[in-house]
Design a protein around this motif. Structure first.
Motif, PDB file in Angstrom:
ATOM      1  N   LYS A  67      -5.078  -4.719  -2.168  1.00  0.00           N
ATOM      2  CA  LYS A  67      -5.366  -3.287  -2.287  1.00  0.00           C
ATOM      3  C   LYS A  67      -6.716  -2.956  -1.657  1.00  0.00           C
ATOM      4  O   LYS A  67      -6.854  -1.968  -0.925  1.00  0.00           O
ATOM      5  N   LEU A  68      -7.706  -3.793  -1.962  1.00  0.00           N
ATOM      6  CA  LEU A  68      -9.041  -3.583  -1.419  1.00  0.00           C
ATOM      7  C   LEU A  68      -9.024  -3.676   0.098  1.00  0.00           C
ATOM      8  O   LEU A  68      -9.682  -2.888   0.796  1.00  0.00           O
ATOM      9  N   ARG A  69      -8.280  -4.638   0.606  1.00  0.00           N
ATOM     10  CA  ARG A  69      -8.187  -4.813   2.056  1.00  0.00           C
ATOM     11  C   ARG A  69      -7.524  -3.601   2.716  1.00  0.00           C
ATOM     12  O   ARG A  69      -7.993  -3.109   3.753  1.00  0.00           O
ATOM     13  N   ARG A  70      -6.451  -3.098   2.110  1.00  0.00           N
ATOM     14  CA  ARG A  70      -5.751  -1.944   2.687  1.00  0.00           C
ATOM     15  C   ARG A  70      -6.629  -0.682   2.637  1.00  0.00           C
ATOM     16  O   ARG A  70      -6.628   0.116   3.575  1.00  0.00           O
ATOM     17  N   ARG A  71      -7.368  -0.489   1.548  1.00  0.00           N
ATOM     18  CA  ARG A  71      -8.281   0.654   1.450  1.00  0.00           C
ATOM     19  C   ARG A  71      -9.356   0.574   2.548  1.00  0.00           C
ATOM     20  O   ARG A  71      -9.679   1.582   3.194  1.00  0.00           O
TER      21      ARG A  71
ATOM     22  N   MET B  27     -10.764 -12.385  -8.259  1.00  0.00           N
ATOM     23  CA  MET B  27      -9.889 -11.246  -7.973  1.00  0.00           C
ATOM     24  C   MET B  27      -8.474 -11.742  -7.700  1.00  0.00           C
ATOM     25  O   MET B  27      -8.271 -12.717  -6.988  1.00  0.00           O
ATOM     26  N   SER B  28      -7.524 -11.033  -8.277  1.00  0.00           N
ATOM     27  CA  SER B  28      -6.139 -11.419  -8.052  1.00  0.00           C
ATOM     28  C   SER B  28      -5.745 -11.124  -6.614  1.00  0.00           C
ATOM     29  O   SER B  28      -6.375 -10.301  -5.931  1.00  0.00           O
ATOM     30  N   ASP B  29      -4.716 -11.788  -6.165  1.00  0.00           N
ATOM     31  CA  ASP B  29      -4.241 -11.552  -4.798  1.00  0.00           C
ATOM     32  C   ASP B  29      -3.822 -10.094  -4.604  1.00  0.00           C
ATOM     33  O   ASP B  29      -4.045  -9.514  -3.536  1.00  0.00           O
ATOM     34  N   MET B  30      -3.246  -9.489  -5.655  1.00  0.00           N
ATOM     35  CA  MET B  30      -2.789  -8.098  -5.559  1.00  0.00           C
ATOM     36  C   MET B  30      -3.976  -7.151  -5.378  1.00  0.00           C
ATOM     37  O   MET B  30      -3.969  -6.269  -4.508  1.00  0.00           O
TER      38      MET B  30
END
Length: 289
Positions: free
Chosen positions: A36-40, A29-32
């Motif tokens: 996003k997953l972390r923020r969700r 998984m890309s850092d971006m």
């Protein structure tokens, strides 16, 4: 027996001599995407799954898009907004209200919730556990507005006795009309703070004498306009023929006793004057020129 003979009898043993295909691992998984997953996940943990189930997916996406995709916005404010959306969608018809903006929809939803509360006979102050804490002050500020609208729309506009008094009064007779409105509100009982009172006394106690008089003024203007407009509409739909018969009697008396003299003053033939009067009357006949 040879191995070849056994193989001919029983066939090949499952899994024997089969080449095991190795599965290709997913690309890292890309850092971006990881961000996003972390923020969700942050949002879902803060809000809670129970609350999230009360929010339409389209609303969740609209509120959280910038934060999840780009890290823009304040997480605490987003969480508060999601709690508000959950409460509005659960306790009001917020999603069904048609308005030009979210602010207008929100104002309508608040007023409708307060009106429903009053319709149920609940005139007590709003408890801090009844609405989201972030919306509490807004509800408190709209509370007396809801009282005024309830008084006008539910009590006064449905009081036909009051309408009759208003129709008998000259529009400029302000004290009499406002006195009738105040008397009607005094006859409406409510329970507030554990004791029986009436709406007029409760309104005056809540907003003060000056604002109470302003409410009476707005109610007079609104109810007077409503009662007179309703009378005219009913008159036009039910009474024209009866009034027309009376008018014909008046008109015949005018033709018999007054037209000759008026014709002389106007220097025209009496028949022309009669025709002119008929055409300028509300009861004008559909005569051809």
């Amino acid at each position: 027996m040879s191995k070849k003979a056994i193989k001919n009898i029983f066939g090949s043993i499952p899994g024997r001599n089969r080449k095991v295909r190795s599965e290709t691992p997913p690309p890292p998984m890309s850092d971006m995407d990881a961000a996003k997953l972390r923020r969700r996940k942050e949002i879902r943990v803060r809000v809670g799954e129970t609350t999230l189930k009360q929010i339409p997916e389209s609303v969740f996406a609209a509120v959280t898009h910038d934060y999840i995709e780009n890290g823009l916005g304040d997480l605490t404010k987003i969480v508060i907004l999601l709690y508000e959306e959950a409460w509005l969608h659960t306790n009001t018809h917020f999603n069904a209200i048609e308005a030009s903006s979210r602010h207008a929809r929100f104002a309508r939803a608040v007023d409708d919730w307060l009106r429903t509360r009053l319709m149920a006979g609940n005139w007590e102050n709003i408890g801090m556990d009844e609405v989201p804490i972030s919306l509490y002050q807004t509800f408190v500020e709209r509370f007396h507005v809801a009282w005024e609208r309830y008084a006008i729309e539910v009590i006064l506009k449905n009081n036909h006795e009051l309408h009759g008094h208003i129709l008998l009064e000259h529009p400029d007779n302000v004290p009499i009309i406002e006195g009738k409105i105040a008397a009607t509100l005094r006859r409406f009982p409510i329970t507030r703070n554990g004791r029986r009172t009436n709406l007029a006394a409760a309104l005056q106690d809540r907003v003060g004498l000056t604002d109470y008089n302003a409410i009476l003024k707005r109610a007079r203007e609104d109810i007077s306009r409503y009662a007179r407009k309703r009378y005219i509409m009913e008159f036009q739909s039910t009474k024209p023929q009866a009034i027309r018969i009376k008018f014909d009697d008046f008109f015949n008396d005018l033709v018999k006793n007054h037209i000759p003299r008026l014709a002389e003053e106007e220097h025209v033939h009496p028949e022309l004057l009669i025709r002119a009067i008929r055409r300028t009357s509300w009861f004008a006949l559909d005569e051809e020129e």
